[in-house]
Design a protein around this motif. Structure first.
Motif, mmCIF file in Angstrom:
data_model
loop_
_atom_site.group_PDB
_atom_site.id
_atom_site.type_symbol
_atom_site.label_atom_id
_atom_site.label_comp_id
_atom_site.label_asym_id
_atom_site.label_seq_id
_atom_site.Cartn_x
_atom_site.Cartn_y
_atom_site.Cartn_z
ATOM 1 N N TYR A 290 0.809 -1.425 0.083
ATOM 2 C CA TYR A 290 -0.172 0.158 -0.519
ATOM 3 C C TYR A 290 0.771 1.076 -0.256
ATOM 4 O O TYR A 290 1.785 1.516 0.998
ATOM 5 N N ARG A 291 0.766 2.326 -1.199
ATOM 6 C CA ARG A 291 0.611 3.672 -0.475
ATOM 7 C C ARG A 291 0.348 4.035 0.540
ATOM 8 O O ARG A 291 -1.030 4.066 0.201
ATOM 9 N N ARG A 311 9.513 2.095 14.560
ATOM 10 C CA ARG A 311 10.289 3.420 13.591
ATOM 11 C C ARG A 311 9.753 4.588 13.020
ATOM 12 O O ARG A 311 8.514 4.582 13.150
ATOM 13 N N VAL A 312 10.600 6.123 13.646
ATOM 14 C CA VAL A 312 9.662 6.868 13.412
ATOM 15 C C VAL A 312 10.018 7.557 11.558
ATOM 16 O O VAL A 312 10.697 7.263 11.451
ATOM 17 N N VAL A 313 8.267 7.684 11.138
ATOM 18 C CA VAL A 313 8.989 7.764 9.671
ATOM 19 C C VAL A 313 8.467 9.687 9.450
ATOM 20 O O VAL A 313 7.830 9.935 10.115
ATOM 21 N N GLU A 314 8.306 10.566 8.249
ATOM 22 C CA GLU A 314 8.748 11.730 8.118
ATOM 23 C C GLU A 314 6.690 11.420 7.308
ATOM 24 O O GLU A 314 6.514 10.385 6.558
ATOM 25 N N PRO A 315 6.080 12.637 7.430
ATOM 26 C CA PRO A 315 4.884 12.511 6.753
ATOM 27 C C PRO A 315 5.037 13.069 5.113
ATOM 28 O O PRO A 315 5.740 12.898 4.949
ATOM 29 N N VAL A 319 5.204 4.015 0.668
ATOM 30 C CA VAL A 319 5.131 2.573 0.502
ATOM 31 C C VAL A 319 5.787 1.231 1.941
ATOM 32 O O VAL A 319 6.892 1.401 2.110
ATOM 33 N N VAL A 320 4.281 0.346 2.060
ATOM 34 C CA VAL A 320 4.077 -0.238 3.126
ATOM 35 C C VAL A 320 3.636 -1.714 2.494
ATOM 36 O O VAL A 320 3.282 -1.781 2.015
ATOM 37 N N ALA A 321 4.866 -2.822 2.012
ATOM 38 C CA ALA A 321 4.575 -4.397 2.144
ATOM 39 C C ALA A 321 3.726 -5.010 2.833
ATOM 40 O O ALA A 321 3.473 -4.528 4.006
ATOM 41 N N GLY A 322 2.916 -5.174 2.161
ATOM 42 C CA GLY A 322 1.965 -6.471 2.324
ATOM 43 C C GLY A 322 0.781 -6.732 1.690
ATOM 44 O O GLY A 322 0.791 -5.317 1.388
ATOM 45 N N SER A 323 -0.123 -7.721 2.600
ATOM 46 C CA SER A 323 -1.465 -7.876 1.729
ATOM 47 C C SER A 323 -2.362 -6.758 2.795
ATOM 48 O O SER A 323 -3.648 -6.844 1.628
ATOM 49 N N ALA A 324 -2.131 -6.985 3.824
ATOM 50 C CA ALA A 324 -3.527 -6.282 4.117
ATOM 51 C C ALA A 324 -3.323 -4.922 4.881
ATOM 52 O O ALA A 324 -2.311 -4.183 4.559
ATOM 53 N N ARG A 325 -4.166 -4.102 4.853
ATOM 54 C CA ARG A 325 -4.161 -2.471 5.420
ATOM 55 C C ARG A 325 -3.135 -2.506 6.193
ATOM 56 O O ARG A 325 -3.923 -2.951 7.537
ATOM 57 N N GLY A 385 2.955 -5.874 12.942
ATOM 58 C CA GLY A 385 2.465 -5.180 12.125
ATOM 59 C C GLY A 385 1.878 -5.690 10.821
ATOM 60 O O GLY A 385 1.694 -6.982 10.213
ATOM 61 N N PRO A 386 2.595 -5.052 9.164
ATOM 62 C CA PRO A 386 3.204 -3.437 9.539
ATOM 63 C C PRO A 386 1.754 -2.534 10.047
ATOM 64 O O PRO A 386 0.822 -2.816 9.103
#
Length: 422
Positions: A290-291, A311-315, A319-325, A385-386
């Motif tokens: 998912y983007r 971990r901290v990510v910036e706004p 892209v988050v890998a995986g089939s689930a939201r 997660g993710p």
């Protein structure tokens, strides 16, 4: 309102006599005596770079406007504490609206800025909240939460009577059943107040052990910090000389805590709670995941959990890998207040029927009570997660602390005026 009957009924004869003696010792004919206490109060806060919020009654303020501006010059936020110090719930809606209108007129007449409101005696009803909405306050700070930090088995009969009178007077909600977090209602933010404060143990129970009282506040802080919530301290400035070391100890503990504690005024907390309500994550399916388009307010912390580690990510877009939201799912028909409570503690919540569409699905959430939301939190925390979530407080802080103190009177004459409804 019959002020004498009101005070007598809630304090009792012995307590009322003691309180009268305290007033005579703490207040002078002019504002100088109390002025010195305020200087010492702010001096303690200045040592740690802390700004307080002082709700102040409009009539005493209008008799000594230079005093109010001195507090502002020293960095304090002032809030409206009604026109005169009466129990507003004895008035109907129109009476409360007129009363509050007169308070606002005096604040504006003397160029004293304000955004929030606290009721005298922390007594309010639905009409009070309607008036808060009518006058477009940014926040109200009146809901009381009681933390179980006093061992009743160790109290004398007189101390236990004072405690029970205090609980009957304030009618707080229990921290074991309530989240000590702000919440949005009717266009403003409600910011809960934590009890015990200074008044119940010192002036009702007559516990004059300063170290005991300091430990009491530290216990509240430790519980609120562990839960990631808010400790709104209520310390009347007239008692600062007794509580100064307890206040230093509390602020020192907050400054030393890891993860950190956000120490802020009530206005800052209200603005944060309003701003963070606009945080959003939009998820778009792509080939391998998912983007996530993340929009966050200034100061917000965004976390991405993968493999059980955050971990901290910036706004922006990630892209988050995986089939689930990578968010929390709930069944259609879930309680709207429950969804709001989950969002308030930072979860990204979507409504969807299929559990396997989401990395964690809570089913139908039917209540926003404390136990139900804690069960939901535990389920989400157990997810590897993710998962994307937002921090509850700014800049990665775990909890928050606000130092507040109601200014009911500045001189001994203000108390005599109070018996006349002024």
């Amino acid at each position: 309102m019959n002020v004498l009957k009101f005070v007598f009924g809630h304090r009792g004869v012995g307590n009322l006599v003691r309180r009268t003696a305290q007033i005579a010792s703490r207040f002078g004919h002019g504002p100088q005596k109390m002025g010195g206490r305020f200087e010492r109060f702010v001096d303690v806060l200045d040592e740690a770079g802390v700004r307080p919020t002082f709700p102040i009654t409009a009539l005493p303020m209008s008799r000594n406007p230079a005093f109010a501006h001195r507090l502002i010059d020293r960095g304090a936020e002032l809030a409206v504490h009604a026109w005169s110090h009466i129990d507003l719930t004895t008035l109907d809606y129109e009476g409360q609206r007129e009363h509050m209108g007169k308070a606002i007129e005096l604040f504006r007449e003397h160029a004293v800025p304000f955004t929030g409101f606290r009721a005298p005696y922390l007594h309010w009803n639905d009409d009070t909240m309607r008036v808060v909405e009518d006058y477009r306050y940014a926040y109200s700070s009146n809901l009381c939460i009681w933390w179980d930090v006093i061992d009743e088995s160790a109290l004398t009969p007189a101390q236990l009577d004072g405690l029970r009178r205090g609980l009957a007077f304030y009618k707080p909600q229990l921290a074991s059943e309530t989240r000590a977090l702000p919440f949005r209602k009717r266009g403003f933010v409600e910011i809960p107040v934590s009890l015990p404060d200074d008044e119940i143990p010192l002036d009702r129970m007559y516990i004059d052990d300063a170290e005991f009282l300091g430990r009491m506040w530290l216990a509240i802080f430790e519980k609120s910090h562990e839960r990631g919530e808010l400790f709104t301290l209520q310390l009347h400035p007239e008692r600062i000389d007794f509580f100064s070391n307890a206040l230093r100890g509390l602020i020192g503990a907050a400054r030393a805590s890891k993860p950190g504690v956000w120490i802020a005024t009530l206005d800052e907390i209200a603005r944060w709670w309003t701003d963070k309500s606009k945080n959003r994550v939009t998820l778009v399916r792509e080939a391998d995941g998912y983007r996530a388009d993340i929009s966050a307010c200034n100061g917000a912390t965004v976390y991405l959990r993968t493999g059980g580690t955050e971990r901290v990510v910036e706004p922006g877009s990630i892209v988050v890998a995986g089939s689930a939201r990578p968010c929390v799912g709930v069944t259609p028909g879930s309680d709207r207040a429950a969804i709001q409570a989950l969002e308030d503690i930072g979860f990204v919540v979507e409504v969807g029927e299929r559990g396997d569409d989401f990395v964690v699905h809570l089913g139908r959430v039917e209540s926003d009570d404390y136990a139900a939301i804690e069960a939901c939190r535990a389920a989400v925390d157990g997810c590897a997660g993710p998962l994307i979530r937002f921090g509850t407080w700014p800049r990665g802080n775990r909890s928050a602390l606000a130092v507040t103190g109601d200014i009911d009177a500045l001189t001994i004459w203000d108390f005599f005026h109070r018996f006349q409804g002024r």
